[in-house]
Design a protein around this motif. Structure first.
Motif, short mmCIF file in Angstrom:
data_model
loop_
_atom_site.label_atom_id
_atom_site.label_comp_id
_atom_site.label_asym_id
_atom_site.label_seq_id
_atom_site.Cartn_x
_atom_site.Cartn_y
_atom_site.Cartn_z
N MET A 326 29.65 26.19 53.31
CA MET A 326 30.52 27.27 53.74
C MET A 326 31.94 27.07 53.22
N ALA A 327 32.40 25.81 53.21
CA ALA A 327 33.73 25.52 52.67
C ALA A 327 33.79 25.85 51.19
N CYS A 328 32.70 25.58 50.47
CA CYS A 328 32.64 25.87 49.04
C CYS A 328 32.70 27.38 48.80
N LEU A 329 31.98 28.15 49.60
CA LEU A 329 32.02 29.60 49.49
C LEU A 329 33.44 30.12 49.76
N PHE A 330 34.07 29.58 50.80
CA PHE A 330 35.43 30.02 51.14
C PHE A 330 36.42 29.65 50.03
N TYR A 331 36.27 28.45 49.50
CA TYR A 331 37.13 27.99 48.40
C TYR A 331 37.00 28.92 47.19
N ALA A 332 35.77 29.25 46.80
CA ALA A 332 35.56 30.13 45.65
C ALA A 332 36.11 31.52 45.93
N TRP A 333 35.89 32.02 47.14
CA TRP A 333 36.41 33.34 47.50
C TRP A 333 37.93 33.36 47.46
N LEU A 334 38.56 32.30 47.99
CA LEU A 334 40.01 32.23 48.05
C LEU A 334 40.61 32.23 46.64
N ILE A 335 40.04 31.41 45.75
CA ILE A 335 40.54 31.37 44.37
C ILE A 335 40.29 32.71 43.68
N SER A 336 39.18 33.34 44.00
CA SER A 336 38.85 34.61 43.34
C SER A 336 39.84 35.72 43.67
N ARG A 337 40.53 35.60 44.82
CA ARG A 337 41.50 36.63 45.20
C ARG A 337 42.65 36.73 44.22
N VAL A 338 42.97 35.62 43.56
CA VAL A 338 44.08 35.63 42.60
C VAL A 338 43.59 35.52 41.16
N THR A 339 42.27 35.48 40.97
CA THR A 339 41.72 35.40 39.61
C THR A 339 40.74 36.55 39.37
N GLU A 340 39.53 36.40 39.83
CA GLU A 340 38.49 37.40 39.54
C GLU A 340 38.85 38.79 40.06
N ALA A 341 39.45 38.85 41.24
CA ALA A 341 39.82 40.15 41.81
C ALA A 341 40.95 40.82 41.03
N ARG A 342 41.64 40.06 40.17
CA ARG A 342 42.76 40.59 39.40
C ARG A 342 42.37 40.84 37.94
N THR A 343 41.08 40.90 37.67
CA THR A 343 40.62 41.08 36.29
C THR A 343 41.16 42.36 35.68
N ASP A 344 41.12 43.46 36.42
CA ASP A 344 41.60 44.73 35.88
C ASP A 344 43.08 44.68 35.55
N VAL A 345 43.85 43.97 36.38
CA VAL A 345 45.29 43.83 36.13
C VAL A 345 45.51 43.06 34.83
N ALA A 346 44.78 41.94 34.68
CA ALA A 346 44.90 41.14 33.46
C ALA A 346 44.46 41.94 32.24
N ARG A 347 43.41 42.73 32.39
CA ARG A 347 42.90 43.54 31.28
C ARG A 347 43.94 44.57 30.83
N SER A 348 44.56 45.23 31.79
CA SER A 348 45.58 46.23 31.46
C SER A 348 46.77 45.57 30.77
N TRP A 349 47.16 44.39 31.25
CA TRP A 349 48.29 43.68 30.67
C TRP A 349 48.01 43.30 29.21
N VAL A 350 46.80 42.78 28.96
CA VAL A 350 46.45 42.38 27.59
C VAL A 350 46.40 43.59 26.67
N LYS A 351 45.88 44.71 27.15
CA LYS A 351 45.82 45.90 26.31
C LYS A 351 47.21 46.42 25.97
N ARG A 352 48.12 46.36 26.94
CA ARG A 352 49.50 46.78 26.65
C ARG A 352 50.15 45.82 25.65
N LEU A 353 49.85 44.54 25.81
CA LEU A 353 50.43 43.54 24.91
C LEU A 353 49.92 43.73 23.50
N TRP A 354 48.63 44.04 23.35
CA TRP A 354 48.00 44.23 22.05
C TRP A 354 48.41 45.59 21.47
#
Length: 354
Positions: A326-354
């Motif tokens: 359960m701790a491992c699931l929570f750890y992965a979920w917590l990190i995902s809030r600032v990484t995986e959940a922000r994929t669209d934001v990162a994608r938009s930023w890279v497209k603007r940069l390119w």
């Protein structure tokens, strides 16, 4: 994650001091980690190739957009995952050096030594998806082997598809170099990854199959789903007890799951507001993070909590391992809030940069 948790913390089945039906079921269902990867290859082939094919059909195909979309999806989780894996492996090897877990091959998890693979070269190799090709997975994070497969399937499929379309249109100046490129990539990645590509392509074939064949009868669709569900269950059970050659078993499971998925697609459920759909969506939202992050995290806790000899599965020990899970699931979920959940934001930023 469940299978690695069992392997890290508890003795193998043949070493159980006592056996019971619940324990036999626990060990049986904890052993489908590899089969889950095969199932994922089919799903990935279906979902990724469907977007590529749709873009070509609509005349909206763009190499730039494809590269940005795939790269941001992969790197937004992989880069933090590699850095966090380095942190857990270094911390564990420093705190628990006397146990020698990080300095020797991990029991039942291959011959790789975590500390030997915790180098800058291995980091860069994994960053470039060259693990299993030119280097080992980084540190203790052995599950990263399949990420290299996935990356090269992302490369191979559109190259081969565009080459095929160019040959069909007699655009030889495009077709010939792309065909040569696909062949060179295939030679570079090797036999093992290419065999997995056949399984991935089964998901791609499903795109064409489903576009041509759709059952009108709901009863017929349900009957097909029941039939292929049983077939998939039998295939999984056979793969689990390893009565066949591993290569044949992987291919057979991949193709059977493709049939199961085809039957499942025949059931037109529309928008599903059920609690299951909501829960599935939430777990799917950090599944990639869990895949990349869980192994070094679990190994650290195994080094901390478990003596050199792994536990017998007593009720108290099972409860302790469940808490770690359960701790491992929570750890992965917590990190995902600032990484995986922000994929669209990162994608938009890279497209603007390119």
């Amino acid at each position: 994650m469940f299978g690695h948790l069992r392997t890290f913390f508890f003795v193998d089945f043949q070493h159980l001091s006592h056996r019971s039906l619940p324990l036999e079921a626990l060990y049986f269902f904890a052993g489908f980690g590899h089969q889950a990867v095969i199932v994922f290859f089919v799903l990935s082939g279906f979902l990724i190739s469907s977007t590529v094919i749709r873009s070509h059909v609509l005349g909206k195909w763009s190499w730039r957009d494809y590269v940005v979309n795939r790269a941001t999806r992969l790197y937004v989780v992989l880069i933090p995952g590699l850095l966090l894996g380095f942190f857990w492996d270094r911390l564990g090897s420093w705190l628990f050096a006397t146990k020698g877990i990080y300095a020797h091959p991990l029991s039942d998890l291959g011959q790789a030594v975590p500390l030997n693979n915790l180098t800058l070269g291995a980091f860069l190799g994994n960053f470039l998806f060259l693990q299993t090709i030119l280097c080992e997975p980084f540190g203790s994070n052995g599950p990263l082997w399949s990420l290299a497969n996935e990356f090269w399937y992302y490369v191979l499929f559109p190259v081969a598809l565009v080459a095929g379309l160019a040959w069909a249109a007699r655009r030889f100046r495009i077709a010939l170099p792309l065909t040569c490129l696909a062949i060179l990539i295939g030679i570079f990645v090797g036999r093992g990854i290419l065999i997995g590509f056949l399984i991935w392509l089964a998901g791609s074939a499903l795109v064409f199959l489903y576009s041509k064949i759709q059952l009108r009868s709901r009863i017929g669709a349900l009957g097909m789903l029941c039939l292929f569900s049983v077939l998939a269950g039998v295939s999984l059970a056979v793969a689990r007890v390893r009565q066949w050659d591993p290569l044949f078993s992987d291919l057979e499971l991949g193709f059977v799951f493709t049939l199961f998925l085809f039957a499942l697609l025949q059931i037109q459920v529309g928008d599903d507001p059920s609690p299951y759909s909501s829960v599935a969506h939430r777990f799917a939202g950090f599944s990639y993070s869990l895949y990349v992050l869980h192994f070094p995290f679990l190994l650290f806790f195994r080094s901390w909590l478990v003596p050199p000899d792994r536990w017998q599965p007593t009720p108290l020990r099972l409860l302790c391992a469940a808490c770690v899970g359960m701790a491992c699931l929570f750890y992965a979920w917590l990190i995902s809030r600032v990484t995986e959940a922000r994929t669209d934001v990162a994608r938009s930023w890279v497209k603007r940069l390119w």
